[in-house]
Design a protein around this motif. Structure first.
Motif, PDB file in Angstrom:
ATOM      1  N   MET A   1       0.840  -1.145  -0.116  1.00 15.88           N
ATOM      2  CA  MET A   1      -0.075   0.075   0.179  1.00 15.88           C
ATOM      3  C   MET A   1       0.956   1.325   0.048  1.00 15.88           C
ATOM      4  SD  MET A   1      -3.051   0.879   2.924  1.00 15.88           S
ATOM      5  CE  MET A   1      -2.019   1.375   4.122  1.00 15.88           C
ATOM      6  N   PRO A   2       0.785   2.245  -0.878  1.00 19.21           N
ATOM      7  CA  PRO A   2       1.435   3.607  -0.891  1.00 19.21           C
ATOM      8  C   PRO A   2       1.364   4.336   0.362  1.00 19.21           C
ATOM      9  CG  PRO A   2      -0.421   3.692  -2.392  1.00 19.21           C
ATOM     10  CD  PRO A   2      -0.278   2.250  -1.718  1.00 19.21           C
ATOM     11  N   VAL A   3       2.384   5.112   0.634  1.00 20.72           N
ATOM     12  CA  VAL A   3       2.177   6.225   1.689  1.00 20.72           C
ATOM     13  C   VAL A   3       1.093   7.077   1.568  1.00 20.72           C
ATOM     14  CG1 VAL A   3       3.330   8.124   2.697  1.00 20.72           C
ATOM     15  CG2 VAL A   3       4.691   6.029   2.081  1.00 20.72           C
ATOM     16  N   THR A   4       0.179   7.239   2.453  1.00 18.53           N
ATOM     17  CA  THR A   4      -1.017   8.111   2.280  1.00 18.53           C
ATOM     18  C   THR A   4      -0.498   9.495   2.762  1.00 18.53           C
ATOM     19  OG1 THR A   4      -2.479   6.189   2.675  1.00 18.53           O
ATOM     20  CG2 THR A   4      -3.435   8.313   2.527  1.00 18.53           C
ATOM     21  N   ARG A   5       0.158  10.137   1.831  1.00 23.93           N
ATOM     22  CA  ARG A   5       0.583  11.630   2.114  1.00 23.93           C
ATOM     23  C   ARG A   5      -0.729  12.445   2.569  1.00 23.93           C
ATOM     24  NH1 ARG A   5       5.957  12.897   1.675  1.00 23.93           N
ATOM     25  NH2 ARG A   5       7.182  10.927   0.689  1.00 23.93           N
ATOM     26  N   GLY A   6      -1.934  12.292   2.004  1.00 19.81           N
ATOM     27  CA  GLY A   6      -2.932  13.138   2.215  1.00 19.81           C
ATOM     28  C   GLY A   6      -3.716  12.655   3.666  1.00 19.81           C
ATOM     29  N   ARG A 184      12.107  -4.601  12.941  1.00 25.50           N
ATOM     30  CA  ARG A 184      11.308  -5.091  11.955  1.00 25.50           C
ATOM     31  C   ARG A 184      10.291  -4.082  11.684  1.00 25.50           C
ATOM     32  NH1 ARG A 184       9.249  -9.623  14.947  1.00 25.50           N
ATOM     33  NH2 ARG A 184       7.359  -9.157  15.017  1.00 25.50           N
ATOM     34  N   PRO A 185      10.058  -3.682  10.535  1.00 26.14           N
ATOM     35  CA  PRO A 185       9.054  -2.568  10.354  1.00 26.14           C
ATOM     36  C   PRO A 185       7.649  -2.916  10.695  1.00 26.14           C
ATOM     37  CG  PRO A 185       9.463  -3.716   8.244  1.00 26.14           C
ATOM     38  CD  PRO A 185      10.319  -4.231   9.308  1.00 26.14           C
ATOM     39  N   GLY A 186       6.967  -2.025  11.693  1.00 25.31           N
ATOM     40  CA  GLY A 186       5.433  -1.977  11.886  1.00 25.31           C
ATOM     41  C   GLY A 186       4.568  -1.719  10.611  1.00 25.31           C
ATOM     42  N   PHE A 187       3.207  -1.517  10.744  1.00 27.40           N
ATOM     43  CA  PHE A 187       2.424  -1.173   9.857  1.00 27.40           C
ATOM     44  C   PHE A 187       2.756   0.028   9.047  1.00 27.40           C
ATOM     45  CE2 PHE A 187      -1.382   0.985   8.315  1.00 27.40           C
ATOM     46  CZ  PHE A 187      -1.947   0.178   7.707  1.00 27.40           C
ATOM     47  N   TRP A 188       2.718   1.218   9.551  1.00 23.27           N
ATOM     48  CA  TRP A 188       3.219   2.335   8.553  1.00 23.27           C
ATOM     49  C   TRP A 188       4.392   2.454   8.379  1.00 23.27           C
ATOM     50  CZ3 TRP A 188      -0.421   4.739   6.244  1.00 23.27           C
ATOM     51  CH2 TRP A 188      -1.822   4.972   6.916  1.00 23.27           C
ATOM     52  N   GLU A 189       5.297   1.655   8.942  1.00 18.32           N
ATOM     53  CA  GLU A 189       6.869   1.868   8.490  1.00 18.32           C
ATOM     54  C   GLU A 189       6.877   0.754   7.270  1.00 18.32           C
ATOM     55  OE1 GLU A 189       6.401   2.694  12.858  1.00 18.32           O
ATOM     56  OE2 GLU A 189       5.630   0.900  11.559  1.00 18.32           O
ATOM     57  N   GLN A 190       6.172  -0.097   7.043  1.00 13.76           N
ATOM     58  CA  GLN A 190       5.995  -0.872   6.000  1.00 13.76           C
ATOM     59  C   GLN A 190       5.443  -0.265   4.789  1.00 13.76           C
ATOM     60  OE1 GLN A 190       4.437  -5.073   6.226  1.00 13.76           O
ATOM     61  NE2 GLN A 190       4.461  -4.684   8.611  1.00 13.76           N
ATOM     62  N   ASN A 191       4.752   0.857   5.246  1.00 12.57           N
ATOM     63  CA  ASN A 191       3.932   1.498   3.979  1.00 12.57           C
ATOM     64  C   ASN A 191       4.750   2.848   3.866  1.00 12.57           C
ATOM     65  OD1 ASN A 191       1.633  -0.145   3.280  1.00 12.57           O
ATOM     66  ND2 ASN A 191       1.276  -0.226   5.372  1.00 12.57           N
TER      67      ASN A 191
END
Length: 209
Positions: A1-6, A184-191
């Motif tokens: 999932m892409p980063v949601t900058r909005g 280890r990356p978490g949810f937002w870190e993976q995204n």
């Protein structure tokens, strides 16, 4: 999932005229005033305190688990200060109460190789932190805000609070702290969000300093 900058809150004017506040506002942030925005990446759960528990496991000498009643029996602690969200709002002079993460980690006894922590929520949300960011009176597990039970939209009945980092690191509806030797990356870190999230360095996304 892409980063949601909005993924942002509603901006309001920064109260830069209030004495002592301008130098407390990290770069790129605005003062949300009396508002306390609520943003989440998952559906808001209904957590039953009678069945809730918090565990600490992984690289520890003695894995621990506290029920709602047991964690309230631990020595209490509180935080009074500012919080900062990656969506650019900051809130001054907040007051949270609960228990210091130092107290919880001391009970579990982190092994020497434990360098990172993954915080897990009842929703499946995760976020990773260096263990140093949870030590030294810098992090809490909290269930009160401003003298009242923590509202569910703000992570109630209980959330992690790591106020010196962006607020996505303060996992809502927390149930577990897992100690690890490697990051280890978490949810937002993976995204695409930053692994650490220091507001003063504007560590919002991967690649930021």
């Amino acid at each position: 999932m892409p980063v949601t900058r909005g993924f942002t809150g509603r901006r309001r004017a920064t109260d830069s005229t209030t004495p002592g506040r301008a130098d407390r506002l990290p770069p790129g942030q605005y003062d949300t005033g009396s508002e306390f925005p609520s943003l989440t990446a998952e559906a808001t759960p209904l957590v039953d305190v009678d069945s809730w528990s918090l565990s600490i496991d992984g690289l520890v000498e003695t894995p621990q688990r506290w029920s709602w009643r047991e964690i309230h029996a631990l020595p209490g602690d509180s935080y009074h200060g500012d919080i900062h969200c990656v969506t650019t709002w900051s809130k001054f002079d907040t007051t949270f109460a609960g228990v210091s993460v130092d107290t919880l980690l001391d009970a579990a006894g982190p092994l020497p190789e434990a360098a990172y922590v993954m915080a897990h929520a009842t929703t499946g949300y995760t976020t990773n932190l260096p263990i140093e960011d949870l030590r030294g009176g810098r992090a809490w597990v909290v269930w009160e805000y401003d003298g009242k039970p923590l509202a569910v939209e703000h992570g109630g009945p209980v959330r992690l609070l790591v106020p010196h980092l962006y607020f996505w690191k303060s996992a809502k509806w927390i149930t577990r702290l897992e100690l690890m030797a490697r990051d280890r990356p978490g949810f937002w870190e993976q995204n695409g969000y930053h692994d650490r999230g220091d507001p003063w360095l504007e560590q919002r996304y991967q690649g930021d300093p």
